[in-house]
Design a protein around this motif. Structure first.
Motif, PDB file in Angstrom:
ATOM      1  N   ASP A   1      28.857  37.233  28.876  1.00 29.42           N
ATOM      2  CA  ASP A   1      28.996  38.385  29.774  1.00 29.42           C
ATOM      3  C   ASP A   1      27.519  39.143  29.846  1.00 29.42           C
TER       4      ASP A   1
ATOM      5  N   VAL B   1      36.369  46.110  33.140  1.00 26.73           N
ATOM      6  CA  VAL B   1      37.400  45.299  33.615  1.00 26.73           C
ATOM      7  C   VAL B   1      37.370  44.871  34.918  1.00 26.73           C
TER       8      VAL B   1
ATOM      9  N   TYR C   1      36.410  29.945  29.760  1.00 30.84           N
ATOM     10  CA  TYR C   1      35.459  31.186  30.370  1.00 30.84           C
ATOM     11  C   TYR C   1      35.369  30.963  32.116  1.00 30.84           C
TER      12      TYR C   1
ATOM     13  N   LYS D   1      32.276  38.126  36.080  1.00 29.43           N
ATOM     14  CA  LYS D   1      33.345  37.204  34.930  1.00 29.43           C
ATOM     15  C   LYS D   1      34.676  37.664  35.712  1.00 29.43           C
ATOM     16  N   ILE D   2      35.470  36.655  35.809  1.00 27.16           N
ATOM     17  CA  ILE D   2      36.966  36.644  36.266  1.00 27.16           C
ATOM     18  C   ILE D   2      37.901  36.848  35.004  1.00 27.16           C
ATOM     19  N   LYS D   3      37.756  36.095  33.999  1.00 29.33           N
ATOM     20  CA  LYS D   3      38.878  36.191  33.041  1.00 29.33           C
ATOM     21  C   LYS D   3      38.320  35.125  31.901  1.00 29.33           C
ATOM     22  N   THR D   4      38.848  35.278  30.551  1.00 27.06           N
ATOM     23  CA  THR D   4      38.878  34.124  29.810  1.00 27.06           C
ATOM     24  C   THR D   4      40.324  33.853  29.290  1.00 27.06           C
ATOM     25  N   ILE D   5      40.446  32.501  29.364  1.00 28.38           N
ATOM     26  CA  ILE D   5      41.753  31.794  29.266  1.00 28.38           C
ATOM     27  C   ILE D   5      41.610  31.120  27.864  1.00 28.38           C
TER      28      ILE D   5
ATOM     29  N   ILE E   1      44.314  42.841  36.482  1.00 26.60           N
ATOM     30  CA  ILE E   1      43.204  41.949  36.567  1.00 26.60           C
ATOM     31  C   ILE E   1      42.819  41.559  37.977  1.00 26.60           C
ATOM     32  N   TYR E   2      41.429  41.631  38.274  1.00 26.14           N
ATOM     33  CA  TYR E   2      40.877  41.145  39.567  1.00 26.14           C
ATOM     34  C   TYR E   2      40.964  39.440  39.410  1.00 26.14           C
ATOM     35  N   ASP E   3      41.708  38.857  40.052  1.00 29.34           N
ATOM     36  CA  ASP E   3      41.645  37.418  39.821  1.00 29.34           C
ATOM     37  C   ASP E   3      41.577  36.765  41.403  1.00 29.34           C
TER      38      ASP E   3
ATOM     39  N   ARG F   1      47.970  46.015  32.179  1.00 30.69           N
ATOM     40  CA  ARG F   1      46.774  45.027  32.053  1.00 30.69           C
ATOM     41  C   ARG F   1      46.513  43.996  33.178  1.00 30.69           C
TER      42      ARG F   1
END
Length: 519
Positions: free
Chosen positions: A383, A326, A401, A393-397, A461-463, A459
């Motif tokens: 990934d 994560v 991606y 990878k930061i996140k999926t929205i 997240i690194y953003d 939950r």
């Protein structure tokens, strides 16, 4: 090295050790066998033999009681030597004679009625009793101590002297209901009696006649408990205990020491060396059962503790693996180091946004299971490419991606890596899988400063945040299907790695006139 033979204290201790070896062991064996015989005749008959057997049992208990009182004194001093010899030469012979006489009568009167194994045990009682009489008669007179003479150095004296040396050497030693038990005793009758008694209680029992043999057996088999006699010829019990406790493979095996010695120094030395318990001969069967049960229970708890610790370590590794899936590994390390707030300003990174073209229409005509599987397979491949290119990878929205090159650790080639990663994403998406039509991406890239950090308690997240992120998102939304749109900042950061591109000045909402390059 000290001359043990010239020390009066050592002489007395050797004298007591020799007596214990020659007298206590046979008396213990006689009592043990007689208890077994009486129990079995009560169960199997003939009942007519019970009165004589009870007399033998009573005499055996009296014999062991007298011996116990005899050895309550650590060694005979000058003033009590005659009394000591009187007990040894006269008082012990009364119960011994009763045991021998009644045993021979029972064998003669009930030879046809007694089970074969009971007759065999009675014969052993007779043999051990005669041996005990001989040992009493052959034991040297304790008056030699009064005269200052050393005991003769016979084989059993050498065993005792060896024990004294071991006890004097205080060099540091690296310190389940039924169980697997190893009995170590150089006296055959002692081994046989303990094996039979413990075997009847459901334990798996193996016997060794010496310390060296015990070590060889322990190397080949697993044991929960070792019952070890102290007085043995090649390797005495304390030396065996020390060897076991200094070996990482065996130090967790429970060890109970057994001896006829009344010397508290022997008990102390055994406990110091790591013994779990100490039993004096004659061994009380009830006490023996209780001590073994306690040792086996402690060993079970130690095994459970190991299992729990192993499970905790396994779960910790799983949690760490999940956390690293994560978060960036550098962030995980900082959290493990005690940092409560993870927040950094990074001067220049390259942000990549990739969005699936016409995903809404695709989702409307696809079943939920197929949609999730298709999107999951695609993002899993993304990934893998991120790991391959060193992109975070930061996140999926939804169907978008988001990734970044140059964080959490800055790198000078962030723009080139970001563009190469984007080209790999388009190539991966254009491949048909399982006869399904390919998807198409629209990608936008911009480079600049950002703030990066960890947010959330659930939950988390690194953003990343900042103008750079907003511009990269606009580069994607104003781009073209199957193409990569990058900002002028990113294009300039490519340096000599610049690619052929279509330059265009666009009017971008929220930003205004902006120069872009379409790859």
């Amino acid at each position: 090295m000290t001359n043990l033979a010239q020390s009066p204290d050592v002489d007395r201790r050797i004298y007591i050790a020799r007596l214990a070896q020659n007298i206590v062991d046979p008396a213990q064996v006689i009592l043990g066998y007689q208890e077994l015989i009486t129990e079995e005749v009560r169960e199997l008959g003939p009942s007519d033999a019970l009165p004589d057997l009870e007399r033998i049992l009573s005499a055996a208990r009296q014999l062991n009681l007298l011996i116990g009182k005899l050895f309550d004194v650590e060694a005979p001093q000058a003033g009590n030597v005659p009394a000591f010899d009187a007990v040894l030469r006269h008082d012990l012979k009364t119960p011994v004679t009763a045991i021998l006489g009644y045993s021979e009568m029972v064998i003669e009167d009930f030879a046809d009625a007694l089970p074969v194994h009971v007759l065999s045990d009675l014969s052993k009682v007779v043999y051990e009793t005669r041996k005990l009489l001989a040992q009493i008669d052959e034991t040297p007179d304790s008056s030699i101590l009064k005269e200052g003479q050393a005991p003769s150095v016979e084989f059993d004296g050498m065993i005792a002297a060896n024990l004294v040396r071991t006890m004097a050497d205080r060099s540091p030693i690296a310190a389940e209901r039924a169980g697997r038990i190893l009995i170590v005793d150089d006296t055959l009758s002692n081994r046989d009696l303990l094996c039979r008694r413990l075997g009847r209680e459901g334990h798996v029992v193996v016997a060794a006649a010496s310390g060296e043999e015990a070590l060889r057996i322990i190397c080949e088999q697993d044991f929960d408990l070792v019952l070890a006699d102290i007085l043995m010829p090649d390797l005495n019990g304390i030396e065996l205990l020390a060897r076991l406790k200094s070996d990482r493979r065996f130090r967790d095996i429970s060890v109970v020491m057994v001896s006829g010695l009344k010397d508290d120094a022997a008990v102390t030395r055994c406990i110091e060396a790591g013994a779990d318990d100490y039993l004096r001969k004659p061994i009380d069967p009830v006490l023996l059962r209780a001590r073994i049960a306690a040792c086996l229970e402690r060993r079970r708890w130690r095994e459970r503790e190991k299992q729990y610790l192993a499970q905790i370590e396994f779960e910790k590794q799983r949690a760490d693996a999940l956390l690293q899936a994560v978060l960036p590994k550098q962030v995980v390390s900082r959290l493990a180091g005690g940092e409560d707030v993870i927040a950094d300003r990074i001067d220049v990174v390259t942000i990549i946004f990739a969005d699936i073209v016409n995903f809404t229409e695709f989702a409307a005509r696809t079943s939920p299971a197929d949609l999730v599987q298709r999107l999951g397979d695609l993002f899993n491949r993304f990934d893998e490419l991120a790991d391959q290119f060193g992109v975070e990878k930061i996140k999926t929205i939804g169907d978008a991606y988001m990734a970044a090159a140059g964080l959490p650790n800055p790198r000078p080639d962030h723009a080139a890596v970001g563009v190469a990663f984007a080209r790999a994403l388009i190539a991966e998406t254009s491949v048909c899988t399982d006869h399904k039509p390919p998807l198409m991406l629209r990608i936008g890239i911009h480079s600049g400063p950002v703030v990066a950090g960890l947010i959330g308690r659930k939950r988390f997240i690194y953003d990343v945040w900042g103008h750079t992120v907003n511009v990269a998102s606009r580069m994607e939304s104003y781009g073209m299907p199957g193409r990569i749109q990058i900002s002028e900042t990113t294009f300039d950061a490519l340096g000599d790695r610049q690619l052929a591109a279509h330059r265009e000045v666009m009017d971008i909402r929220g930003i205004g006139k902006y120069t872009t390059y379409l790859l």
